[in-house]
Design a protein around this motif. Structure first.
Motif, PDB file in Angstrom:
ATOM      1  N   UNK A 269       0.837  -1.230   0.036  1.00 47.07           N
ATOM      2  CA  UNK A 269       0.017  -0.284  -0.238  1.00 47.07           C
ATOM      3  C   UNK A 269       0.897   1.404  -0.084  1.00 47.07           C
ATOM      4  N   UNK A 270       0.450   2.288  -0.768  1.00 44.82           N
ATOM      5  CA  UNK A 270       0.894   3.535  -0.645  1.00 44.82           C
ATOM      6  C   UNK A 270       0.459   4.395   0.677  1.00 44.82           C
ATOM      7  N   UNK A 271      -0.887   4.015   1.014  1.00 47.47           N
ATOM      8  CA  UNK A 271      -1.543   4.880   1.949  1.00 47.47           C
ATOM      9  C   UNK A 271      -2.399   4.285   2.793  1.00 47.47           C
ATOM     10  N   UNK A 272      -2.421   3.955   3.994  1.00 42.92           N
ATOM     11  CA  UNK A 272      -3.300   3.219   5.002  1.00 42.92           C
ATOM     12  C   UNK A 272      -3.930   4.255   5.899  1.00 42.92           C
ATOM     13  N   UNK A 273      -5.124   4.763   5.759  1.00 41.13           N
ATOM     14  CA  UNK A 273      -5.820   5.730   6.692  1.00 41.13           C
ATOM     15  C   UNK A 273      -6.481   5.117   7.529  1.00 41.13           C
ATOM     16  N   UNK A 274      -6.203   5.383   9.001  1.00 41.51           N
ATOM     17  CA  UNK A 274      -6.676   4.727  10.129  1.00 41.51           C
ATOM     18  C   UNK A 274      -7.130   5.963  11.094  1.00 41.51           C
ATOM     19  N   UNK A 275      -7.269   7.305  10.643  1.00 42.04           N
ATOM     20  CA  UNK A 275      -7.482   8.283  11.425  1.00 42.04           C
ATOM     21  C   UNK A 275      -8.947   8.277  11.953  1.00 42.04           C
TER      22      UNK A 275
END
Length: 321
Positions: A269-275
């Protein structure tokens, strides 16, 4: 977060508010194809001289070269809890000949000061996609009375439904649609109290990875089932070809994060958003080390603490009411 401010851009074009000119007034306008035009009627505003959304829309058709317009943002169409978006859908679908270059539409760009997301009365928005077969981006905010039917659309690349409670019927319709060009899918699933009754079974066709062959960015977010979704994603075939995975805005805890780390590799993955999450400091550090250390951009902002409710821990999604 989108519900706190109006869209700043759509389809990589800066948003521009259309204000109908007064009698004999000439207002300098940007080139029709250079902005995303926001059309709205605020019944309490002092900048709109016309009496309803249809009047503002007509002013737009008469003032702007709509044959060059590439993106439309539909804001308030009146009292949100008294008027659904059916009239907006009718105006869009009955004027397709005026918008031969249209590539992006967003319906429901209302912020919290105008209406809570659950107050936004939507309607059957499927006719918009059916009327614009060359559309590339389509977004809708508000899940109340929202209807979406399975469709086949050859060119749609981005599809987003933002809601405090997204009806299961909408999720199933998305999963049942044929969208061969779809690259980005974003679903704000929400909570049961506001109509968000989708289950993992409803999401299964999306997670299986054979529905949308071009999909590269997937957002299953704002859910009270975020741990269960994370566990399902951990073994979902679709993940192998994603570059962006967004599980933000929900009630994610260490259990969901552990499932992600214990499942299939996510280092591609380039980005994993867990915000907006409920992770412990220790789990956040593990995610930074195991995924961030492998080059994944992991967003762990907005660490939340559960509230005590009658002696029980209560976790909340970012957007519900």
């Amino acid at each position: 977060m989108a519900v706190h401010q109006h869209l700043q851009e759509l389809h990589a074009l800066p948003a521009h508010d259309f204000v109908p000119p007064g009698p004999g007034e000439e207002v300098p306008l940007p080139a029709a194809d250079s902005v995303a035009w926001r059309i709205a009627y605020d019944p309490y505003g002092d900048t709109v001289r016309d009496g309803d959304f249809a009047s503002v829309w007509q002013g737009f058709l008469e003032t702007v070269d709509t044959t060059a317009v590439r993106a439309l943002i539909i804001g308030s169409w009146g009292e949100p809890y008294e008027n659904d978006s059916g009239a907006v859908v009718e105006l869009l679908t009955s004027n397709t000949d005026r918008f031969p270059a249209l590539e992006a539409i967003f319906i429901g760009d209302l912020v919290m000061e105008e209406a809570e997301i659950s107050w936004i009365e939507q309607s059957d928005v499927t006719p918009v996609l059916e009327a614009y077969p060359r559309l590339r981006e389509f977004g809708v905010r508000g899940g109340t009375e929202l209807v979406f039917r399975p469709v086949r659309h050859e060119h749609l690349e981005t599809l987003a439904f933002e809601a405090g409670g997204l009806p299961a019927e909408v999720v199933r319709a998305v999963a049942g649609s044929e969208l061969p060009a779809l690259k980005q899918l974003e679903l704000w699933l929400g909570v049961g109290e506001y109509g968000g009754d989708a289950t993992l079974e409803d999401l299964a066709p999306i997670l299986a990875g054979d529905r949308f062959p071009a999909l590269r960015s997937l957002g299953l977010k704002n859910s009270e089932l975020q741990d269960e979704i994370a566990a399902a994603v951990a073994s979902a075939p679709v993940v192998a070809r994603l570059h962006t995975l967004d599980l933000s805005m929900g009630t994610l805890t260490d259990a969901g994060a552990e499932a992600l780390l214990s499942g299939q590799p996510l280092t591609h993955l380039q980005q994993l958003d867990l915000s907006h999450h409920f992770l412990s400091d220790a789990m956040m550090e593990r995610l930074r080390e195991e995924l961030g250390g492998a080059g994944v951009d992991v967003d762990l902002s907005d660490q939340e603490e559960p509230h005590d409710f009658d002696g029980r821990e209560w976790r909340y999604v970012a957007v519900s009411e």
